[in-house]
Scaffold this motif. Structure first.
Motif, short mmCIF file in Angstrom:
data_model
loop_
_atom_site.label_atom_id
_atom_site.label_comp_id
_atom_site.label_asym_id
_atom_site.label_seq_id
_atom_site.Cartn_x
_atom_site.Cartn_y
_atom_site.Cartn_z
N CYS A 198 0.78 -1.20 0.00
CA CYS A 198 0.06 0.01 -0.06
C CYS A 198 0.85 1.20 -0.07
CB CYS A 198 -0.73 0.19 1.08
SG CYS A 198 0.17 -0.10 2.81
N ASN A 199 0.08 2.37 0.00
CA ASN A 199 0.94 3.67 0.19
C ASN A 199 1.20 3.96 1.65
OD1 ASN A 199 1.83 6.29 -0.27
ND2 ASN A 199 -0.32 6.98 0.57
N VAL A 200 0.49 3.86 2.48
CA VAL A 200 0.73 3.59 4.10
C VAL A 200 -0.23 2.93 4.74
CG1 VAL A 200 -0.48 5.85 4.18
CG2 VAL A 200 1.14 5.18 6.02
N CYS A 201 0.25 2.07 5.31
CA CYS A 201 -0.76 1.18 6.18
C CYS A 201 0.03 0.23 7.21
CB CYS A 201 -1.51 0.06 5.23
SG CYS A 201 -0.60 -0.94 4.28
N GLU A 202 -0.57 -0.57 7.80
CA GLU A 202 0.08 -1.41 8.84
C GLU A 202 -0.08 -2.91 8.11
OE1 GLU A 202 -1.95 -0.32 12.50
OE2 GLU A 202 0.23 0.27 13.32
N GLU A 203 0.94 -3.46 7.69
CA GLU A 203 1.07 -4.67 7.12
C GLU A 203 0.74 -5.89 7.86
OE1 GLU A 203 1.27 -5.06 3.94
OE2 GLU A 203 2.42 -3.26 3.10
N ARG B 4 6.13 7.97 0.87
CA ARG B 4 5.10 7.68 0.58
C ARG B 4 4.25 8.79 -0.20
NH1 ARG B 4 0.45 9.29 5.15
NH2 ARG B 4 -0.45 9.66 2.92
N ASP B 5 3.23 8.78 -0.73
CA ASP B 5 2.66 9.65 -1.50
C ASP B 5 1.49 10.34 -0.81
OD1 ASP B 5 4.06 8.73 -3.77
OD2 ASP B 5 2.70 6.93 -3.89
N TRP B 6 1.07 11.54 -1.50
CA TRP B 6 -0.22 12.28 -1.01
C TRP B 6 0.07 13.16 0.26
CZ3 TRP B 6 -2.58 12.21 -5.32
CH2 TRP B 6 -2.94 11.16 -6.17
N LEU B 7 1.37 13.58 0.22
CA LEU B 7 1.62 14.56 1.28
C LEU B 7 2.18 15.93 0.66
CD1 LEU B 7 3.06 12.48 4.23
CD2 LEU B 7 0.56 13.33 3.96
N ASP C 134 3.93 18.14 -2.98
CA ASP C 134 5.26 18.01 -3.95
C ASP C 134 6.65 17.78 -3.29
OD1 ASP C 134 3.39 18.67 -6.06
OD2 ASP C 134 4.27 20.37 -6.57
N ASP C 135 6.78 18.27 -2.02
CA ASP C 135 8.26 18.31 -1.58
C ASP C 135 8.12 17.40 -0.36
OD1 ASP C 135 9.13 19.82 -3.58
OD2 ASP C 135 7.92 21.59 -2.43
N PHE C 136 7.33 16.60 0.09
CA PHE C 136 7.39 15.65 1.33
C PHE C 136 6.53 14.51 1.12
CE2 PHE C 136 6.21 14.43 5.48
CZ PHE C 136 7.50 14.34 6.34
N PRO C 137 7.21 13.59 1.65
CA PRO C 137 8.51 13.18 2.18
C PRO C 137 9.57 13.04 1.13
CG PRO C 137 7.12 11.29 2.22
CD PRO C 137 6.21 12.20 1.72
N PRO C 138 10.65 13.08 1.84
CA PRO C 138 11.89 12.56 0.98
C PRO C 138 11.92 11.11 0.71
CG PRO C 138 12.73 13.12 3.31
CD PRO C 138 10.89 13.30 3.15
N ALA D 187 6.71 6.96 10.57
CA ALA D 187 7.58 7.83 10.62
C ALA D 187 8.10 8.29 8.83
CB ALA D 187 8.62 7.98 11.39
N ASN D 188 8.34 9.50 8.56
CA ASN D 188 8.94 9.72 7.38
C ASN D 188 10.10 10.70 7.41
OD1 ASN D 188 6.42 8.62 5.40
ND2 ASN D 188 5.42 10.31 6.88
N GLY D 189 11.39 10.41 6.69
CA GLY D 189 12.40 11.12 6.66
C GLY D 189 13.24 10.99 8.24
N ASP D 190 13.76 12.04 8.60
CA ASP D 190 14.29 12.00 9.89
C ASP D 190 13.36 11.83 10.89
OD1 ASP D 190 16.21 12.07 11.94
OD2 ASP D 190 16.97 13.93 11.33
N ARG D 191 12.69 10.93 11.19
CA ARG D 191 11.68 10.65 12.17
C ARG D 191 10.49 11.39 12.43
NH1 ARG D 191 16.89 10.01 15.51
NH2 ARG D 191 17.26 7.70 15.63
N ILE D 192 10.07 12.05 11.30
CA ILE D 192 8.93 12.87 11.45
C ILE D 192 7.53 12.11 11.33
CG2 ILE D 192 7.65 14.81 10.09
CD1 ILE D 192 10.34 15.63 8.98
N PRO D 193 6.84 12.12 12.27
CA PRO D 193 5.75 11.48 12.32
C PRO D 193 4.70 11.44 11.26
CG PRO D 193 6.18 12.47 14.71
CD PRO D 193 6.89 13.24 13.48
N ASP D 194 4.41 10.31 11.08
CA ASP D 194 3.30 10.45 9.64
C ASP D 194 1.98 10.94 10.09
OD1 ASP D 194 2.83 9.23 6.67
OD2 ASP D 194 1.27 8.73 8.15
N PRO D 195 1.32 11.78 9.39
CA PRO D 195 0.14 12.23 9.76
C PRO D 195 -1.13 11.09 9.66
CG PRO D 195 0.48 12.88 7.46
CD PRO D 195 1.74 12.30 8.01
N ASP D 196 -1.01 10.26 9.33
CA ASP D 196 -1.96 8.86 9.25
C ASP D 196 -1.60 8.15 10.41
OD1 ASP D 196 -3.61 9.85 7.15
OD2 ASP D 196 -2.37 9.10 5.83
N PHE D 197 -0.33 7.68 10.53
CA PHE D 197 -0.04 6.54 11.51
C PHE D 197 0.87 7.14 12.64
CE2 PHE D 197 -1.91 4.31 7.77
CZ PHE D 197 -2.68 3.33 8.47
#
Length: 499
Positions: free
Chosen positions: A184-189, A236-239, A241-245, A262-272
């Motif tokens: 998926c794009n973002v989910c708990e597998e 991941r997608d849908w955050l 043009d410029d995030f996440p790296p 989390a995305n990048g340098d431990r930045i919490p993901d808005p969904d999870f």
């Protein structure tokens, strides 16, 4: 039947238009439009005019008829093996023995596979990662042929959902490493093997999950500089043009790399990650941040460390990374190969290595690089699944032997006669008569000027991929050599091949 075909074509046309329209009007989406029709086409002129390489290198089109070309491996003889997952096959491209800059021919090695992707060669075996497992088949490097039956050594891997490709490579520790992307794009597998790098022994035993939290680590390689295992990872997608790296991660056993929390340098993901439980917060805090960040949505795929001493000093031990290019971005970005360099403090900086796949207007796309491999001579091969092409990047300026070929032709000495083996020629004559070759070649397709186009070795190789209407008889290496000696012997004697 004709009506059914007509309505089917109309339906497909409408579907393509609808998808294209959806892409155009959906914010943050900018796909190469030919993605809907199977990709672009390329040729020598396009490569010459459009693609540019780093100083000290030159690029050429090695092959342009390899649809959905993905992963690469080089044989001991210098042939190139390419996976084509959408075709379910693995293809061999013959080495450039005649030095014209192009493959000397191609043929399918094996087909009927389930979306084959990753490849590598080890101790007489060709290993292939299908979307649901790993198999291997004996491989003869001397003639580029399979030497036995294909056998699955690992089966039952999940291949549903988004990121079904599997990549494999042999580690310096003798284990086979295997990456598997998320569903998926973002989910708990639900399947703990997804979004990981795993490893197992060469016979398929002792399977284990090696590292987790890797959304889609398509490419990985070991650094000759520090021995570390470095893997690319698609953010991941849908955050926006410029995030996440997108990421380059230094992979260690048992480590967790953040996704999906989390995305990048431990930045919490808005969904999870944001408003996550205490356990999630602890996982984020303990996760490994990337050692290098690529621009968002650039989609880094293949990574290869350059090992040949023939590379310019500034590129020895550097890593090349194929940026497949964005789609989830309002303006396109990526679509190039970059080089990564480590300074004396371990800091990584990035430079463009091969670019021009994306036009200067930021819209037209000429290709999407996927995988990179270096041969023993330092030649660098890059696959392109959008244009169905393989490029070769070499050191130096334009090949002087090609640049002056026309002027030198009048000054060249007469070619030495071919060293004909009379016993082989007799066996070749018997083959020629057995297959009634003279029926075509005595009148319809006379064999003339072979020595101007081939030597004995390249003529023998020609029989692997003959030009229609000549069929491929599946000659053995000995038979191909015999037929080549016979045809060359008849040409040098001035007599046409006879019954």
């Amino acid at each position: 039947m004709k009506k059914l075909l007509k309505y089917t074509l109309i339906f497909l046309f409408v579907l393509v238009i609808a998808l294209a329209t959806a892409v155009v009007v959906t914010p943050g989406v900018n796909l190469p439009w030919r993605q809907f029709t199977g990709g672009a086409k390329t040729n020598t002129a396009t490569v010459k005019n459009q693609l540019h390489s780093a100083d000290g290198y030159r690029v050429e089109l090695f092959a342009e008829a390899v649809p959905n070309a993905r992963w690469l491996a080089v044989t001991r003889r210098g042939d190139l093996i390419v996976s084509q997952p959408k075709r379910g096959q693995v293809t061999l491209l013959q080495a450039d023995a005649d030095r014209d800059g192009r493959t000397d021919g191609q043929r399918v090695l094996i087909d009927g596979l389930r979306r084959p992707h990753g490849l590598f060669l080890h101790e007489g075996w060709l290993y292939i990662a299908e979307s649901d497992g790993v198999g291997r088949v004996p491989f003869d490097h001397s003639d580029g042929r399979l030497a036995g039956r294909y056998q699955k050594i690992l089966d039952g891997l999940g291949d549903q959902g988004n990121h079904w490709t599997k990549t494999i490579a042999m580690g310096p520790d003798g284990w086979i490493y295997l990456s598997s992307g998320s569903t998926c794009n973002v989910c708990e597998e639900k399947d703990p093997r997804r979004a990981t790098i795993m490893r197992f022994k060469p016979d398929g035993s002792d399977f284990e999950i090696y590292a987790t939290g890797l959304r889609n680590s398509v490419g990985f390689d070991w650094s000759p500089r520090d021995g570390g295992l470095y893997a690319t990872d698609n953010g991941r997608d849908w955050l926006g043009d410029d995030f996440p790296p997108c990421e380059l991660n230094l992979i260690e056993k048992g480590a967790f790399y953040g996704w999906p929390y989390a995305n990048g340098d431990r930045i919490p993901d808005p969904d999870f990650g944001v408003n996550g439980t205490q356990k999630v917060k602890e996982k984020i805090a303990a996760s490994r941040p990337p050692v290098h960040q690529f621009a968002a949505h650039n989609a880094p795929l293949g990574i290869t460390f350059l090992r040949s001493p023939t590379q310019p000093a500034g590129y020895r031990d550097a890593a090349l990374v194929a940026l497949h290019g964005s789609w989830n971005r309002s303006t396109k970005d990526g679509y190039k190969v970059v080089s990564l360099h480590w300074d004396e403090h371990g800091n990584i900086y990035q430079k463009d290595f091969l670019w021009g796949f994306l036009a200067e207007d930021g819209e037209a796309v000429y290709g999407r690089p996927v995988a990179i491999v270096e041969d023993s001579a330092g030649n660098i091969y890059i696959s392109d699944d959008y244009a169905g092409a393989i490029y070769r990047v070499r050191t130096g300026a334009v090949d002087s032997t090609q640049a002056v070929a026309g002027r030198r032709a009048h000054l060249s000495a007469p070619q030495k006669p071919q060293a004909i083996d009379s016993d082989a020629a007799r066996r070749g004559k018997a083959l020629y008569q057995q297959h009634n070759c003279a029926e075509c070649h005595s009148a319809q397709l006379p064999l003339r000027g072979l020595s101007k186009k081939y030597n004995l070795s390249t003529l023998a190789d020609y029989f692997d991929t003959p030009t229609p209407p000549m069929p491929n008889y599946g000659f053995s290496k000995r038979q191909k050599r015999a037929l080549a000696h016979y045809l060359m012997s008849r040409e040098e004697s001035g007599a046409p091949p006879s019954h």
